[in-house]
Design an enzyme around this catalytic site. Structure first.
Site, PDB file in Angstrom:
ATOM      1  N   THR A  46       0.792  -1.221   0.000  1.00  0.00           N
ATOM      2  CA  THR A  46       0.000   0.000   0.000  1.00  0.00           C
ATOM      3  C   THR A  46       0.833   1.283   0.000  1.00  0.00           C
ATOM      4  OG1 THR A  46      -2.086  -0.860   0.844  1.00  0.00           O
ATOM      5  CG2 THR A  46      -1.513   1.366   1.495  1.00  0.00           C
ATOM      6  N   SER A  51       7.135  -0.255   3.719  1.00  0.00           N
ATOM      7  CA  SER A  51       5.948  -0.741   4.414  1.00  0.00           C
ATOM      8  C   SER A  51       6.081  -0.733   5.928  1.00  0.00           C
ATOM      9  CB  SER A  51       5.638  -2.174   3.957  1.00  0.00           C
ATOM     10  OG  SER A  51       5.507  -2.238   2.568  1.00  0.00           O
ATOM     11  N   CYS A  52       7.202  -1.232   6.423  1.00  0.00           N
ATOM     12  CA  CYS A  52       7.314  -1.517   7.850  1.00  0.00           C
ATOM     13  C   CYS A  52       8.597  -0.944   8.422  1.00  0.00           C
ATOM     14  CB  CYS A  52       7.284  -3.021   8.094  1.00  0.00           C
ATOM     15  SG  CYS A  52       5.833  -3.823   7.425  1.00  0.00           S
ATOM     16  N   ASN A  99       7.371  -6.847  13.244  1.00  0.00           N
ATOM     17  CA  ASN A  99       6.700  -5.608  12.862  1.00  0.00           C
ATOM     18  C   ASN A  99       5.233  -5.644  13.264  1.00  0.00           C
ATOM     19  OD1 ASN A  99       6.142  -7.626  10.905  1.00  0.00           O
ATOM     20  ND2 ASN A  99       5.354  -6.056   9.558  1.00  0.00           N
ATOM     21  N   CYS A 106       2.659  -6.678  11.636  1.00  0.00           N
ATOM     22  CA  CYS A 106       1.912  -7.871  11.224  1.00  0.00           C
ATOM     23  C   CYS A 106       2.713  -9.151  11.366  1.00  0.00           C
ATOM     24  CB  CYS A 106       1.421  -7.710   9.785  1.00  0.00           C
ATOM     25  SG  CYS A 106       0.384  -6.258   9.532  1.00  0.00           S
ATOM     26  N   GLU A 130       5.529 -10.417  10.211  1.00  0.00           N
ATOM     27  CA  GLU A 130       6.242 -11.158   9.163  1.00  0.00           C
ATOM     28  C   GLU A 130       7.652 -10.644   8.913  1.00  0.00           C
ATOM     29  OE1 GLU A 130       4.474  -7.801   6.699  1.00  0.00           O
ATOM     30  OE2 GLU A 130       4.105  -8.869   8.567  1.00  0.00           O
ATOM     31  N   ALA A 138      -4.119  -7.644   3.422  1.00  0.00           N
ATOM     32  CA  ALA A 138      -5.552  -7.385   3.595  1.00  0.00           C
ATOM     33  C   ALA A 138      -6.129  -6.520   2.485  1.00  0.00           C
ATOM     34  CB  ALA A 138      -5.788  -6.709   4.949  1.00  0.00           C
ATOM     35  N   THR A 139      -5.418  -5.477   2.068  1.00  0.00           N
ATOM     36  CA  THR A 139      -5.983  -4.542   1.099  1.00  0.00           C
ATOM     37  C   THR A 139      -5.604  -4.868  -0.326  1.00  0.00           C
ATOM     38  OG1 THR A 139      -5.846  -2.821   2.791  1.00  0.00           O
ATOM     39  CG2 THR A 139      -6.287  -2.112   0.561  1.00  0.00           C
TER      40      THR A 139
END
Length: 934
Positions: A323, A338-339, A550, A552, A554, A757-758
Site C-alpha cells: 500500500t 511498508s514496515c 513488525n 503484522c 512477518e 488485507a488490502t
C-alpha cells in the site's frame, strides 16, 4: 399490530389468519403438488405449518405498533422460516411460486404506463436508461441473451431508487447500489458494479482535467493527467521526462474492467490521486504512475521500457506492491516502504525520540514495530532523580494515543505494535494492556502488542518449571543474546538473583503461559512470537540481533540504537500463475513426485518472469524511497531488505481442486514456497551482479552459501525438539544457487509473507496464505461494507444446477458454510471448507500450522499467520501454540475464534447489503491495522 402495505400501495389491517393460510398452502403444495386448498394436512405437515407460522408472527410482533410492513417482506419472513425449520424443498418451491406470480403480474401491467422519469437533465425513457447501463458496463450488460437478463435485473433493482428530478450522478449511484444488491445472487454483478464505478471515475477525471467526458481514451487522457499532476504539485516532475505518448499507447484500457467492486471502491476511496476531492487519476493511470515512479531508479535510456514491464505485472495483478508504494510512488513524497522496526532505549530522550519517530513514519503510511524490552521495569531505581521508574506501560499509553492522532492522512489508521520479552518484570501487566477492564490509564485499546518469547521459556513451560522475571537495567545483555548463549546467561542471572544481587520475581512458567493464552483468547493480544527462531535463522546474525517483528509479525530484521529497520513489501498473486485442474475430482493426496506436482500445477516460466520483475521493483523501492527517519535511511540503504510475499493461496488451491485441510495442501505449501524462494534468491543474486551486493553482505549467511533452507539446521541445534524436515523434501537443485549467492546478494532479506488485507481486495483474490473466511459474508473496512461471494464455489454449484435463491439463503443462514447444507456434495464441502472448518489432521495437528511450517523452511523472514479456532478451549489453544513453536514457526498473528452466538439473519430483499457475517472474537477479519503492510 402493524399494518400491511399491498403492492398497489394501499394500506390494510394486519391479518394473522392470511399468513397462516399462506403457510398451510405451501405445505399442502409440498404434500399434494398444488397450492390450491386441498385435503387436510398430515400431522407432520400440521406441525411444520404451526411452527413456521409461529416463527413468522413472532418476528412481526417485534415491529413497532405504528409500523407498516410491505407484503413482500412478510413473504420473505415465511421463506426464511421454512429454511430455518429445515424445510428446504418447501422453501425452494415457495421461492419459485413467488417468481411465477411476479411474472404474471408484470404481464398484465397497464399498457398506458409512461416508461420513463424526469431527471435534472430532462425526461429520460427507461429504454434510454437501459442503454446507459450497457455503456457503463461494456461486455457485461447488453441487449440480448444473458447480458440482457443481467441488465434487466440491475434495472429492476435500480428503479426502486429513481424519483422525479433525480440527478445524473444519483442515477449512476443507484445503478451501483442495484448491482451491489445482486452480488450475492451471482458474483458477475461485482464486476458490473465495479464497471459502473470505473466509468464514473473516468468521467470525473476527464472533467477535472478539462477533457471531453463522452469518450474516454487513455492515449488522450494520460499525458494530460501527468502534466496536471506535476503542475498541481502531486506528481514527481521527473515523470515528464518519460515518453508519455508512448506509455499511453501501452496502457490496456480493458484492464479497468478486471476489478471486483470491493477492489475498485477501495481504490477510489483511498488510492486514486485527487485534486480538491475530485479524482484526477483513473485506475490504469495509477498502475502506470507506480511503474514510472519505480522505473526512475533505472538508467534514463531504460526507463520507458522498464515502466511498461512494471505496468504489465501490476495491472494484470500478477504482483502488487504494498500500500505505501501504491499510495506514494511517482509522487513528490515517495515514502514507499511498508514496515519500520525500532528499539527503544532506556532513557527519557530516547523514549520520546522513538515516539516522535513513530509519528513521522506513521504520517506517510508506515506500519510500526517497537521493541520496548530495554526500558526498565516498574519500581526500578533511577539514578538521575534518586526515584523509581513507572515502567513501560505509561509510555505505551502515549504510543497508543500517538497512533490515533497520526492517522496517515486520513487514508488509514495509524498502526503500531509493541514487543516485550518474556523475562521483563512488566510482562504480566503488559499482557493486560488490551483488556476492557481496569485502570484505563494503563490500557492501550488502539495499538497491538506481542510477546517476544525465547526458547528457554517454552522449555520451562514443558518442564513445568519456574521462570524468573528481571528488570532490564539489571540484566542488560539478555536483550542481545539468543540460543544457548541466552540460556547460559539467564541461568547465571537467576543465581545472582538468588544471592540478592538485584531484585527479581519467580513465577510458574506454566501459569504465565496460561495467562498469555487467556489474554490472546479474550483480547486478541499479545501475539505469540519466538525470539530464537527469528535469530538462529537470521541471515544477518553477523551484524546484529532481531529484537522484534513488525506490525503484522512477518518482518524479522536487526535493530539497534543507530538503525531503524525498514522493509519493503509486495506480493505475488499465486492464483494467476496456476494451471487449473481439469474435472471435479479432489486431490487430497498426491501420488506422484514433487517434480510432477510442480509441473502439473504451476506455470513455471510465467512465475519466474513475475518474480524477477517483482524483485527488481522491490529493490527500486529502496533506491527511490523518501525517508522520514535518518536512522531508517541508514539501515535501508545499508542492508536493502525486501519481503516478497504471496496472496491468493486459497484461490490457487481451489483452482487445483486441493482442499486446504489435506496432505496435498501441505505438499502444495512446501513446493510452491520452495519455487518462490529459489526464484527470489536467484533474482536478488542476479541483481547483485549488475548493481552490486548490499553493503553488509560480507560475513552474512549468504556469503557462506547458507540459504534459508540450510538455516533450519542452525535452529535444530537447540535442545528442544522441532518437527522441521529439510534434506528429504526438496524439488529443485540448490547447489548451484548456493555457489551463485556467495558472489553477492543485492538484498539482505528476500522473503516475508504479509497478510495482504488490502492489496488482495484490489486484486480480487484471497488474502495472504489464509483459507477462505466464509463463502458468503459481508466484509467491513474503511470503505464500507461489501458482500463477498466465492466465485469458484458458485461456478461449481451452477454446474450441478444447485445455485439458486434458496442456496443463497442457506449460505447466509449457515454463516457462509456449505457443511450443513444436505444437497451439496461432500467433495464441494471439503474443497470450500471455511477457515473455521479446516480443523486438524488425524494426529491432532492444525492444518494451517502444518502448511505454514512447510513455507517457513524456505522463508528468510517470517509469515503473518492467522490461526482459526471455531470452538476454542484452553487445552486446544495450548496445543495449537505449542505446535507452532515445535514446527519452527518464527511468529504467529491473530487467533480468530467464533463468538458463542450468531447474528440475526435477514432476507435479501429491499436493496440492502444482506449477507451475514459472524465476526471472530477479539478481532475483525479485516482489521484496518493489517493494511499497514499491504
Amino acid at each position: 399490530m402493524v399494518k400491511i402495505q399491498k403492492r398497489d400501495g394501499s394500506i390494510v389491517p394486519f391479518d394473522a389468519v392470511k399468513i397462516q393460510n399462506a403457510v398451510i398452502m405451501a405445505v399442502l403444495k409440498d404434500q399434494y403438488g398444488d397450492y390450491r386448498s386441498g385435503p387436510t394436512l398430515s400431522a407432520a405437515g400440521r406441525d411444520v405449518a404451526n411452527h413456521v407460522s409461529e416463527q413468522v408472527l413472532a418476528v412481526l410482533e417485534k415491529r413497532p405498533n405504528d409500523g407498516v410492513i410491505f407484503i413482500e417482506d412478510i413473504q420473505d419472513q415465511v421463506e426464511l422460516a421454512f429454511m430455518r425449520a429445515g424445510e428446504h424443498r418447501i422453501a425452494r418451491d415457495y421461492v419459485l411460486f413467488r417468481e411465477k406470480r411476479a411474472k404474471e403480474r408484470a404481464a398484465v401491467q397497464a399498457p398506458d404506463v409512461v416508461e420513463g422519469i424526469e431527471t435534472d437533465n430532462g425526461f429520460q425513457t427507461f429504454e434510454t436508461l437501459l442503454g446507459h447501463l450497457s455503456l457503463w458496463a461494456p461486455g457485461l450488460l447488453g441487449n440480448s441473451g444473458v447480458l440482457k437478463e443481467r441488465r434487466e435485473a440491475v434495472f429492476a433493482e435500480m428503479r426502486r431508487s429513481l424519483y422525479p428530478g433525480i440527478s445524473q450522478n444519483e442515477i449512476r449511484s443507484a445503478a451501483i447500489m442495484a448491482a451491489r444488491t445482486l452480488i450475492e445472487s451471482d458474483p458477475v454483478y461485482s464486476r458490473v458494479a465495479s464497471a459502473f464505478l470505473v466509468t464514473s471515475v473516468r468521467e470525473e477525471a476527464s472533467r477535472a482535467l478539462g477533457l471531453p467526458e463522452e469518450a474516454f481514451f487513455y492515449n488522450q487522457y494520460f499525458p494530460a493527467y501527468v502534466q496536471f499532476g506535476i503542475e498541481d504539485g502531486r506528481l514527481d516532475p521527473r515523470l515528464a521526462d518519460f515518453d508519455l505518448e508512448f506509455l499511453a499507447t501501452r496502457i490496456a484500457d480493458s484492464r479497468d474492467f478486471d476489478f471486483e467492486y470491493l477492489g475498485m471502491q477501495v481504490l477510489y476511496d483511498r488510492y486514486l490521486i485527487h485534486h480538491r476531492e475530485k479524482r484526477i487519476e483513473a485506475p490504469q493511470a495509477l498502475w502506470m504512475r507506480v511503474a514510472m515512479g519505480l522505473a526512475l531508479a533505472e538508467e534514463p535510456s531504460e526507463r520507458d521500457r522498464t515502466a511498461v514491464e512494471f505496468y504489465n505485472v501490476l495491472s494484470q495483478f500478477l504482483f502488487v506492491s504494498s500500500t505505501p508504494t501504491l499510495f506514494n510512488a511517482g509522487t513528490t513524497h515517495p515514502q514507499l516502504s511498508s514496515c519500520f522496526l525500532t528499539t527503544v532505549p532506556d532513557d527519557l530522550d530516547g523514549i520520546f525520540e522513538a515516539i516522535k519517530e513513530n509519528a513521522l513514519l506513521s504520517k506517510f503510511s508506515g506500519g510500526l514495530g517497537n521493541d520496548w524490552t530495554p526500558v526498565r521495569s516498574l519500581g526500578s531505581y533511577i539514578k538521575g532523580t534518586n526515584g523509581k521508574s513507572q515502567g513501560v506501560v505509561p509510555f505505551l499509553k502515549v504510543v497508543n494515543d500517538t497512533a490515533v492522532a497520526v492517522n496517515q492522512g486520513g487514508k488509514r489508521k495509524g498502526a503500531v505494535c509493541a514487543y516485550l520479552e518474556t523475562w521483563h518484570m512488566d510482562i504480566e501487566e503488559f499482557l493486560e494492556l488490551r483488556k476492557n477492564t481496569g485502570d484505563d490509564r494503563r490500557r492501550t485499546h488502539d495499538m497491538n502488542t506481542a510477546n517476544w518469547i525465547p526458547d528457554l521459556f517454552m522449555e520451562r513451560v514443558e518442564q513445568n518449571a519456574e521462570w524468573t522475571l528481571f528488570s532490564p537495567v539489571d540484566v542488560p545483555d539478555l536483550h542481545d543474546l539468543y540460543g544457548s548463549a541466552f540460556s547460559e546467561r539467564y541461568a547465571y542471572y537467576e543465581q545472582q538473583a538468588e544471592l540478592g544481587v538485584f531484585p527479581s520475581k519467580k513465577v510458574s512458567a506454566v501459569q504465565l503461559w496460561r495467562k498469555m493464552l487467556t489474554m490472546i483468547f479474550e483480547t486478541g493480544h499479545p501475539w505469540i512470537t519466538f525470539k530464537d527462531a527469528c535469530n538462529l535463522r537470521n541471515p544477518q546474525q553477523h551484524d546484529g540481533v532481531v529484537h522484534s517483528s513488525n506490525l503484522c509479525t512477518e518482518i524479522t530484521l536487526n535493530t539497534n540504537a543507530q538503525e531503524t529497520a525498514v522493509c519493503n513489501l509486495g506480493s505475488v498473486n499465486l492464483l494467476a500463475h496456476m494451471k487449473p485442474a481439469e474435472g471435479v475430482e479432489l486431490c487430497e493426496q498426491f501420488d506422484g513426485s514433487r517434480d510432477d506436482f510442480l509441473h502439473q500445477y504451476f506455470d513455471i516460466d510465467k512465475l519466474n518472469l513475475t518474480i524477477s520483475t517483482a524483485m527488481q521493483m522491490l529493490d527500486n523501492v529502496i533506491s527511490m524511497n523518501w525517508y522520514a527517519s535518518e536512522k531508517g535511511r541508514f539501515s535501508n540503504t545499508r542492508h536493502r531488505p525486501v519481503g516478497l510475499g504471496l496472496m491468493g493461496v486459497a484461490d490457487a488451491l481451489m483452482a487445483c481442486r486441493i482442499p486446504y485441510g489435506s496432505e496435498a495442501a501441505v505438499l502444495f505449501s512446501d513446493v510452491s514456497q520452495e519455487v518462490v524462494s529459489f526464484m527470489a534468491i536467484n533474482a536478488s543474486a542476479s541483481l547483485a551482479r549488475s548493481r552490486g551486493a548490499y553493503e553488509s553482505f560480507d560475513g552474512s549467511l549468504w556469503s557462506q552459501g547458507i540459504l534459508p533452507i540450510d538455516s533450519v539446521a542452525l535452529r535444530n541445534r537447540s535442545s528442544a525438539v522441532f518437527d522441521m524436515d529439510t534434506e528429504t523434501c526438496q524439488t529443485l537443485v540448490w547447489d548451484g544457487l548456493r555457489e551463485f549467492v556467495k558472489g553477492g546478494m543485492r538484498n539482505s532479506n528476500c522473503l516475508a509473507i504479509a497478510p495482504t488485507a488490502t492489496i488482495s481486495n484490489i486484486s480480487g483474490v484471497s488474502q495472504g496464505i489464509d483459507p477462505i473466511y466464509q463463502n458468503l459474508h459481508v466484509k467491513s473496512n474503511l470503505s464500507g461494507e461489501f458482500t463477498v461471494l466465492n466465485r469458484a464455489m458458485v461456478e461449481d454449484l451452477k454446474r450441478l444446477d444447485l445455485w439458486d435463491e434458496v442456496m443463497v439463503n442457506d449460505l447466509k443462514y449457515f454463516d457462509g458454510s456449505l457443511g450443513p447444507i444436505d444437497r451439496v456434495p461432500e467433495v464441494l464441502k471439503k474443497l470450500y471448507a471455511t477457515a473455521f472448518e479446516v480443523g486438524v489432521d488425524h494426529e491432532g495437528r492444525d492444518w494451517l500450522v502444518r502448511c505454514a511450517a512447510k513455507r517457513q523452511k524456505w522463508v528468510d523472514q517470517a509469515i503473518s499467520l492467522n490461526l482459526y479456532m471455531a470452538q476454542a478451549s484452553g487445552a486446544k489453544i495450548d496445543r495449537l501454540y505449542r505446535q507452532a513453536w515445535h514446527s519452527g514457526l518464527k511468529t504467529t498473528y491473530y487467533l480468530r475464534s467464533l463468538g458463542a452466538t450468531a447474528a440475526e439473519k435477514s432476507t435479501v430483499q429491499g436493496g440492502q447489503l444482506n449477507a451475514v457475517s459472524v465476526q471472530p472474537k477479539a478481532c475483525a477479519i479485516d482489521d484496518p491495522t493489517c493494511e499497514a503492510c499491504t
